[in-house]
Design a protein around this motif. Structure first.
Motif, short mmCIF file in Angstrom:
data_model
loop_
_atom_site.label_atom_id
_atom_site.label_comp_id
_atom_site.label_asym_id
_atom_site.label_seq_id
_atom_site.Cartn_x
_atom_site.Cartn_y
_atom_site.Cartn_z
N VAL A 95 -2.25 16.80 33.19
CA VAL A 95 -3.52 17.11 32.54
C VAL A 95 -3.50 18.56 32.07
CG1 VAL A 95 -5.98 17.44 32.97
CG2 VAL A 95 -4.82 15.46 33.94
N VAL A 96 -3.94 18.79 30.86
CA VAL A 96 -4.10 20.14 30.34
C VAL A 96 -5.59 20.40 30.25
CG1 VAL A 96 -3.69 21.68 28.38
CG2 VAL A 96 -1.94 20.01 29.04
N GLU A 97 -6.01 21.51 30.81
CA GLU A 97 -7.44 21.82 30.85
C GLU A 97 -7.78 22.93 29.88
OE1 GLU A 97 -9.31 21.42 34.98
OE2 GLU A 97 -7.42 22.50 35.32
N ASP A 98 -9.00 22.87 29.36
CA ASP A 98 -9.51 24.00 28.59
C ASP A 98 -10.39 24.81 29.56
OD1 ASP A 98 -12.03 22.77 28.79
OD2 ASP A 98 -12.03 22.08 26.72
N PRO A 99 -10.77 26.01 29.18
CA PRO A 99 -11.54 26.86 30.12
C PRO A 99 -12.82 26.21 30.64
CG PRO A 99 -10.75 28.18 28.29
CD PRO A 99 -10.42 26.75 27.96
N SER A 100 -13.52 25.44 29.81
CA SER A 100 -14.77 24.83 30.28
C SER A 100 -14.53 23.74 31.31
CB SER A 100 -15.58 24.27 29.10
OG SER A 100 -14.89 23.19 28.52
N SER A 101 -13.41 23.03 31.22
CA SER A 101 -13.15 21.95 32.17
C SER A 101 -12.80 22.48 33.55
CB SER A 101 -12.05 21.02 31.65
OG SER A 101 -10.80 21.69 31.65
N LYS A 102 -12.39 23.74 33.63
CA LYS A 102 -12.01 24.31 34.92
C LYS A 102 -13.21 24.60 35.81
CE LYS A 102 -7.64 26.14 33.37
NZ LYS A 102 -6.72 27.25 33.31
N SER A 103 -14.41 24.48 35.27
CA SER A 103 -15.61 24.76 36.06
C SER A 103 -16.10 23.54 36.82
CB SER A 103 -16.72 25.30 35.17
OG SER A 103 -17.11 24.31 34.23
N VAL A 104 -15.49 22.39 36.57
CA VAL A 104 -15.88 21.15 37.27
C VAL A 104 -14.65 20.51 37.89
CG1 VAL A 104 -17.90 20.72 35.79
CG2 VAL A 104 -15.68 19.74 35.19
N PRO A 105 -14.82 19.63 38.86
CA PRO A 105 -13.68 18.96 39.47
C PRO A 105 -12.85 18.16 38.46
CG PRO A 105 -15.63 18.64 40.81
CD PRO A 105 -16.08 19.27 39.53
N LEU A 106 -11.56 18.06 38.72
CA LEU A 106 -10.67 17.30 37.85
C LEU A 106 -11.14 15.86 37.69
CD1 LEU A 106 -7.23 18.60 39.13
CD2 LEU A 106 -8.09 18.80 36.80
N LEU A 107 -11.73 15.30 38.72
CA LEU A 107 -12.19 13.92 38.67
C LEU A 107 -13.21 13.73 37.54
CD1 LEU A 107 -11.67 11.29 40.14
CD2 LEU A 107 -13.45 11.91 41.78
N TYR A 108 -14.05 14.72 37.29
CA TYR A 108 -15.01 14.64 36.19
C TYR A 108 -14.30 14.56 34.85
CZ TYR A 108 -19.12 15.71 39.07
OH TYR A 108 -20.13 15.66 39.99
N GLY A 109 -13.26 15.37 34.69
CA GLY A 109 -12.51 15.34 33.45
C GLY A 109 -11.81 14.02 33.22
N LEU A 110 -11.24 13.47 34.28
CA LEU A 110 -10.57 12.16 34.17
C LEU A 110 -11.58 11.08 33.79
CD1 LEU A 110 -8.23 12.39 37.28
CD2 LEU A 110 -7.57 12.59 34.87
#
Length: 148
Positions: A95-110
């Motif tokens: 997974v590659v994250e952008d700065p905004s996605s780093k503020s929430v758990p990885l599970l939310y991004g998935l």
């Protein structure tokens, strides 16, 4: 002079306001689980997949301040006390994250990825067991770096 009841009430309020009372309750629950856990029945080894899944769940629980539940998960699952590094988890999940996605758990991004996907693989996602031969990646398994 304060009564015993007043002192107990003040102590309880102080411990609650500092967050200590909840931590103590969680620790007691975890110790009760450990005491009741049947040690004669060995736990299965913590697989790489379970380690990552447990860590995704722990990150979600702690983000939402479900610390007591997270402490029981850690005690019961045999997950290491020290959380896995987030960057390590992102790399493992490709997974590659952008700065905004780093503020929430990885599970939310998935979850967001799958809820917002265009559905180009049809109305349903076909999941495969992780028992595929090592080194192969199924087409519809975990999202790749280009998916985020």
């Amino acid at each position: 002079m304060a009564t015993i009841t007043e002192l107990k009430c003040a102590l309880r309020e102080t411990l609650e306001s500092r967050g200590v009372l909840g931590q103590l309750k969680a620790r007691i629950r975890a110790e009760v689980f450990n005491a009741l856990d049947d040690q004669s029945e060995p736990r299965p080894a913590l697989s790489h997949e379970n380690l990552l899944i447990n860590e995704l769940i722990r990150e979600y629980l702690e983000f939402n301040k479900y610390r007591y539940t997270a402490s029981v998960l850690t005690a019961e699952s045999g997950q290491p006390e020290v959380p896995l590094d987030r960057q390590f988890m992102a790399n493992e999940l490709k997974v590659v994250e952008d700065p905004s996605s780093k503020s929430v758990p990885l599970l939310y991004g998935l979850l967001s990825h799958f809820l917002n996907s265009s559905g180009d693989s049809g109305p349903k996602l076909f999941l495969r067991s992780s028992s595929a031969p090592s080194g192969t990646r199924e087409a519809n398994s975990l999202p790749g770096a280009s998916d985020f």
